[in-house]
Design a protein around this motif. Sequence first.
Motif, PDB file in Angstrom:
ATOM      1  N   THR A   1       3.668   5.859  -5.420  1.00 51.63           N
ATOM      2  CA  THR A   1       3.604   5.900  -6.889  1.00 51.63           C
ATOM      3  C   THR A   1       2.483   6.816  -7.341  1.00 51.63           C
ATOM      4  OG1 THR A   1       4.456   3.641  -6.958  1.00 51.63           O
ATOM      5  CG2 THR A   1       3.440   4.472  -8.965  1.00 51.63           C
ATOM      6  N   MET A   2       1.350   6.776  -6.651  1.00 46.66           N
ATOM      7  CA  MET A   2       0.215   7.629  -7.006  1.00 46.66           C
ATOM      8  C   MET A   2       0.600   9.104  -6.889  1.00 46.66           C
ATOM      9  SD  MET A   2      -3.713   7.335  -5.577  1.00 46.66           S
ATOM     10  CE  MET A   2      -3.170   7.119  -3.914  1.00 46.66           C
TER      11      MET A   2
ATOM     12  N   GLY B   1       3.213   5.725 -13.582  1.00 45.25           N
ATOM     13  CA  GLY B   1       3.586   4.532 -12.835  1.00 45.25           C
ATOM     14  C   GLY B   1       2.401   3.957 -12.081  1.00 45.25           C
ATOM     15  N   TYR B   2       1.558   4.833 -11.549  1.00 51.56           N
ATOM     16  CA  TYR B   2       0.360   4.381 -10.848  1.00 51.56           C
ATOM     17  C   TYR B   2      -0.599   3.681 -11.806  1.00 51.56           C
ATOM     18  CZ  TYR B   2      -3.946   4.392  -8.163  1.00 51.56           C
ATOM     19  OH  TYR B   2      -5.092   4.006  -7.520  1.00 51.56           O
ATOM     20  N   ALA B   3      -0.749   4.244 -12.996  1.00 50.47           N
ATOM     21  CA  ALA B   3      -1.605   3.614 -14.005  1.00 50.47           C
ATOM     22  C   ALA B   3      -1.090   2.213 -14.346  1.00 50.47           C
ATOM     23  CB  ALA B   3      -1.676   4.487 -15.256  1.00 50.47           C
ATOM     24  N   ALA B   4       0.234   2.085 -14.457  1.00 51.17           N
ATOM     25  CA  ALA B   4       0.826   0.777 -14.735  1.00 51.17           C
ATOM     26  C   ALA B   4       0.549  -0.205 -13.595  1.00 51.17           C
ATOM     27  CB  ALA B   4       2.327   0.910 -14.967  1.00 51.17           C
ATOM     28  N   LEU B   5       0.655   0.267 -12.348  1.00 54.31           N
ATOM     29  CA  LEU B   5       0.346  -0.585 -11.196  1.00 54.31           C
ATOM     30  C   LEU B   5      -1.105  -1.042 -11.228  1.00 54.31           C
ATOM     31  CD1 LEU B   5       1.919   0.924  -7.923  1.00 54.31           C
ATOM     32  CD2 LEU B   5       2.267  -1.349  -8.852  1.00 54.31           C
ATOM     33  N   LYS B   6      -2.003  -0.107 -11.533  1.00 55.35           N
ATOM     34  CA  LYS B   6      -3.428  -0.419 -11.591  1.00 55.35           C
ATOM     35  C   LYS B   6      -3.720  -1.448 -12.675  1.00 55.35           C
ATOM     36  CE  LYS B   6      -6.852   1.666  -9.573  1.00 55.35           C
ATOM     37  NZ  LYS B   6      -7.519   1.089  -8.418  1.00 55.35           N
ATOM     38  N   LEU B   7      -3.174  -1.220 -13.853  1.00 56.97           N
ATOM     39  CA  LEU B   7      -3.422  -2.122 -14.980  1.00 56.97           C
ATOM     40  C   LEU B   7      -2.852  -3.517 -14.731  1.00 56.97           C
ATOM     41  CD1 LEU B   7      -2.847   0.329 -17.960  1.00 56.97           C
ATOM     42  CD2 LEU B   7      -5.018  -0.678 -17.212  1.00 56.97           C
TER      43      LEU B   7
ATOM     44  N   GLY C   1      -2.647  -4.913 -11.846  1.00 57.50           N
ATOM     45  CA  GLY C   1      -3.299  -5.523 -10.693  1.00 57.50           C
ATOM     46  C   GLY C   1      -2.401  -5.621  -9.474  1.00 57.50           C
ATOM     47  N   ARG C   2      -1.305  -4.876  -9.471  1.00 53.90           N
ATOM     48  CA  ARG C   2      -0.354  -4.939  -8.355  1.00 53.90           C
ATOM     49  C   ARG C   2      -0.503  -3.783  -7.376  1.00 53.90           C
ATOM     50  NH1 ARG C   2       4.579  -6.829 -12.088  1.00 53.90           N
ATOM     51  NH2 ARG C   2       3.989  -9.004 -12.204  1.00 53.90           N
ATOM     52  N   ASP C   3      -1.521  -2.977  -7.553  1.00 55.25           N
ATOM     53  CA  ASP C   3      -1.738  -1.883  -6.609  1.00 55.25           C
ATOM     54  C   ASP C   3      -2.440  -2.430  -5.372  1.00 55.25           C
ATOM     55  OD1 ASP C   3      -4.147  -2.399  -7.999  1.00 55.25           O
ATOM     56  OD2 ASP C   3      -4.919  -0.434  -7.412  1.00 55.25           O
ATOM     57  N   ALA C   4      -2.408  -1.668  -4.304  1.00 53.09           N
ATOM     58  CA  ALA C   4      -3.052  -2.073  -3.057  1.00 53.09           C
ATOM     59  C   ALA C   4      -4.038  -0.995  -2.640  1.00 53.09           C
ATOM     60  CB  ALA C   4      -2.005  -2.278  -1.967  1.00 53.09           C
ATOM     61  N   GLY C   5      -5.233  -1.415  -2.283  1.00 54.80           N
ATOM     62  CA  GLY C   5      -6.268  -0.487  -1.873  1.00 54.80           C
ATOM     63  C   GLY C   5      -6.355  -0.361  -0.369  1.00 54.80           C
ATOM     64  N   ALA C   6      -7.504   0.135   0.089  1.00 53.44           N
ATOM     65  CA  ALA C   6      -7.729   0.380   1.513  1.00 53.44           C
ATOM     66  C   ALA C   6      -7.667  -0.898   2.343  1.00 53.44           C
ATOM     67  CB  ALA C   6      -9.073   1.077   1.709  1.00 53.44           C
ATOM     68  N   GLU C   7      -7.848  -2.051   1.706  1.00 56.49           N
ATOM     69  CA  GLU C   7      -7.767  -3.313   2.455  1.00 56.49           C
ATOM     70  C   GLU C   7      -6.371  -3.561   3.008  1.00 56.49           C
ATOM     71  OE1 GLU C   7      -6.473  -4.262  -1.653  1.00 56.49           O
ATOM     72  OE2 GLU C   7      -8.193  -3.177  -0.862  1.00 56.49           O
TER      73      GLU C   7
ATOM     74  N   ARG D   1       0.837  -1.201   0.000  1.00 57.11           N
ATOM     75  CA  ARG D   1       0.000   0.000   0.000  1.00 57.11           C
ATOM     76  C   ARG D   1       0.874   1.253   0.000  1.00 57.11           C
ATOM     77  NH1 ARG D   1      -4.452   2.684  -1.477  1.00 57.11           N
ATOM     78  NH2 ARG D   1      -5.279   4.019   0.144  1.00 57.11           N
ATOM     79  N   ALA D   2       1.978   1.236   0.745  1.00 56.76           N
ATOM     80  CA  ALA D   2       2.895   2.384   0.764  1.00 56.76           C
ATOM     81  C   ALA D   2       3.459   2.630  -0.631  1.00 56.76           C
ATOM     82  CB  ALA D   2       4.014   2.150   1.767  1.00 56.76           C
ATOM     83  N   LEU D   3       3.834   1.563  -1.324  1.00 54.72           N
ATOM     84  CA  LEU D   3       4.335   1.700  -2.694  1.00 54.72           C
ATOM     85  C   LEU D   3       3.260   2.277  -3.599  1.00 54.72           C
ATOM     86  CD1 LEU D   3       6.469   1.208  -4.898  1.00 54.72           C
ATOM     87  CD2 LEU D   3       5.510  -1.089  -5.153  1.00 54.72           C
TER      88      LEU D   3
END
Length: 193
Positions: free
Chosen positions: A59-60, A66-72, A74-80, A53-55
């Motif tokens: 990145t955001m 870079g954030y868009a790449a993380l989102k696409l 599926g390696r981003d982390a949400g509020a969970e 989540r920190a990453l």
Amino acid sequence: RPVTVVSVASPRVGNLEFARTFARFESYGCLRHLRIANHKDPVTLGPTVSSKRALTLATMMLSPLGYAALKLSGRDAGAEETYYHTGMKMKLRKEMVGVGVEGKRCELSYSGKVFVLGTNDRGEGVANDGGGGGKGDEEEDFGRKSSVSSSLLATQDVPLVSYHFGGAYAERIALVKDELDGLTLNQLYLEKA
């Protein structure tokens, strides 16, 4: 009889779903948790989020591409991936807080109110959608000041690793022994929860 846990110097332990479920079991009388924390113990102040989540957050802020790449990917982390404390908190201080007869070294608060009622111990509304990073009674622990320079100069507001050691806990527990005489965990839950 409830399952009872007493933890000393513990970090945040679970995400929002975990904390809400824990609070629900507390409200049913199935769980009791006393969390003992020294004021300014850095271990008890974190982690607010997972490293994933920190990453994502870094990145955001620093690289929208870079954030868009993380989102696409599926390696981003949400509020969970945001962590919270649970249970009844007993914050231990070296110095007295308050004046006169009301002066105390021990502060008791219940973190479950945030998840059950959407309010903290002071009755203030708190967003409980998982985006808050487990804020609430911990905000003041960081000694936030209106300016960076004043917070850097206020060394008493800096969490110190030495506050995490067993000797620091033993010393502060000995200082609050009389304040706690006669209290039970079930009484605290009746009063605070």
